[in-house]
Scaffold this motif. Structure first.
Motif, PDB file in Angstrom:
ATOM      1  N   ASP A  57      11.292  27.267 -56.240  1.00 44.37           N
ATOM      2  CA  ASP A  57      11.669  26.464 -57.402  1.00 44.37           C
ATOM      3  C   ASP A  57      11.679  24.984 -57.034  1.00 44.37           C
ATOM      4  O   ASP A  57      11.811  24.616 -55.863  1.00 44.37           O
ATOM      5  N   SER A  58      11.567  24.141 -58.038  1.00 48.43           N
ATOM      6  CA  SER A  58      11.734  22.704 -57.815  1.00 48.43           C
ATOM      7  C   SER A  58      13.210  22.407 -57.558  1.00 48.43           C
ATOM      8  O   SER A  58      14.084  23.253 -57.784  1.00 48.43           O
ATOM      9  N   GLU A  60      15.200  20.439 -59.214  1.00 44.72           N
ATOM     10  CA  GLU A  60      15.964  20.472 -60.462  1.00 44.72           C
ATOM     11  C   GLU A  60      16.166  21.906 -60.947  1.00 44.72           C
ATOM     12  O   GLU A  60      17.245  22.264 -61.436  1.00 44.72           O
ATOM     13  N   GLU A  61      15.152  22.742 -60.826  1.00 51.00           N
ATOM     14  CA  GLU A  61      15.275  24.125 -61.268  1.00 51.00           C
ATOM     15  C   GLU A  61      16.286  24.877 -60.411  1.00 51.00           C
ATOM     16  O   GLU A  61      17.055  25.702 -60.923  1.00 51.00           O
ATOM     17  N   LYS A  62      16.295  24.587 -59.118  1.00 52.64           N
ATOM     18  CA  LYS A  62      17.262  25.228 -58.231  1.00 52.64           C
ATOM     19  C   LYS A  62      18.693  24.864 -58.633  1.00 52.64           C
ATOM     20  O   LYS A  62      19.583  25.713 -58.648  1.00 52.64           O
ATOM     21  N   ARG A  64      19.680  23.998 -61.657  1.00 50.15           N
ATOM     22  CA  ARG A  64      19.993  24.671 -62.923  1.00 50.15           C
ATOM     23  C   ARG A  64      20.327  26.144 -62.701  1.00 50.15           C
ATOM     24  O   ARG A  64      21.235  26.704 -63.340  1.00 50.15           O
ATOM     25  N   THR A 174       9.413  30.803 -62.897  1.00 47.35           N
ATOM     26  CA  THR A 174       9.452  29.874 -64.031  1.00 47.35           C
ATOM     27  C   THR A 174       9.079  28.465 -63.610  1.00 47.35           C
ATOM     28  O   THR A 174       9.439  28.009 -62.518  1.00 47.35           O
ATOM     29  N   GLU A 176       9.397  24.560 -65.320  1.00 50.84           N
ATOM     30  CA  GLU A 176      10.060  23.847 -66.409  1.00 50.84           C
ATOM     31  C   GLU A 176       9.720  22.370 -66.330  1.00 50.84           C
ATOM     32  O   GLU A 176       9.574  21.807 -65.246  1.00 50.84           O
ATOM     33  N   ALA A 259      10.373  25.758 -70.774  1.00 53.80           N
ATOM     34  CA  ALA A 259      10.507  26.611 -69.590  1.00 53.80           C
ATOM     35  C   ALA A 259       9.498  27.738 -69.723  1.00 53.80           C
ATOM     36  O   ALA A 259       9.546  28.509 -70.694  1.00 53.80           O
TER      37      ALA A 259
END
Length: 294
Positions: A57-58, A60-62, A64, A174, A176, A259
């Protein structure tokens, strides 16, 4: 969720502290979070940024994902030489006990830390009484094929085995981001697409076409089809990107947050002789995607 990008000087309130890389926050990682919740203390995560390693994950995604899982204090530090030069004893006394004031420490059973990775769960256990915390060493989660791990999930992503990825992560793979302006060729063909650029450093599935689900601005979820690749039919030297067509969406997506959940792999990306041939193939791809997305 409170986010810190460095170790604080000192924290007065005690917490249940989970420590690890947490790449993907997969099913095994979630066992640590659930264990922390059982203690009744605020749930904290201490994790690390590795800039030269591909991640699921990026950044930011991590973050979230951590918040969705119930993490209240998220500490994200650079995996640099200054931090990893700490001896295991200094890490326990100065970071875990003194600055973070952990009442419970939750790690995987194979967790290693400190200079030369010399510290492990035995080291952590030996400091429980002195540093006034309780250690929880969580056994690795396994399935019929072996240990559920981030490296195994990364391998499955690269192989395009998205159903295995879903099973191991406990969620879809995913991407996003905010929809960018594109060349609008899809719109002229009657199949408008939303364009995203994958963040650098992410492990990516194979180039090709996938059945997908897309959530717009955190609310409505749409059946979709998408292509991850370089769009060889529309021109040479395109950077890798993701373009998705939402099957039942009407309106403009530019500037909206989406997303994109990857479903099954439908076919490899290929170059077509003309846009008309591409359009015909997209129609066939949509028919195949709809069967899986029912």
């Amino acid at each position: 969720m409170v986010i810190w990008d460095r170790i604080p000087e000192k924290r007065s309130e005690r917490m249940a502290l989970c420590i690890g890389k947490f790449d993907g926050f997969h099913k095994g990682h979630r066992l640590l979070i659930e264990e922390a919740k059982k203690t009744g203390y605020p749930v904290g995560v201490l994790t690390f940024l590795f800039h030269h390693t591909e991640t699921i994950d990026s950044v930011e995604e991590k973050r979230r994902l951590a918040e969705k899982l119930g993490v209240e204090i998220y500490i994200e530090i650079e995996a640099g030489p200054s931090f990893f030069s700490l001896t295991p004893e200094a890490f326990i006394r100065d970071v875990v006990a003194d600055k973070l004031h952990a009442r419970h420490v939750i790690v995987g059973e194979d967790f290693c830390f400190g200079r030369d990775r010399a510290g492990d769960v035995t080291t952590l256990a030996s400091y429980e009484k002195e540093c006034h915390y309780t250690l929880h060493a969580i056994r690795k989660l396994r399935d019929g094929a072996g240990e559920i791990s981030s490296s195994r999930i990364r391998d499955a992503i690269v192989a395009g085995q998205m159903e295995d990825v879903y099973r191991l992560l406990g969620r879809p793979y995913t991407m996003e981001g905010t929809v960018m302006d594109g060349n609008r060729i899809g719109r002229r063909m009657g199949v408008p697409t939303a364009n995203l650029v994958p963040e650098p450093g992410r492990v990516l599935p194979p180039k090709g076409v996938y059945a997908m689900w897309v959530t717009v601005d955190g609310h409505d979820r749409y059946k979709s089809i998408g292509n991850l690749g370089v769009k060889p039919t529309v021109g040479p030297d395109n950077p890798i990107g993701l373009e998705v067509h939402l099957l039942d969406y009407e309106g403009d997506l530019y500037g909206k947050n989406i997303a994109v959940e990857f479903g099954i792999f439908l076919r490899k990306e290929k170059r077509f002789d003309n846009v008309e041939s591409l359009h015909h193939q997209i129609d066939e791809d949509i028919r195949r995607a709809e069967k899986w997305l029912r």
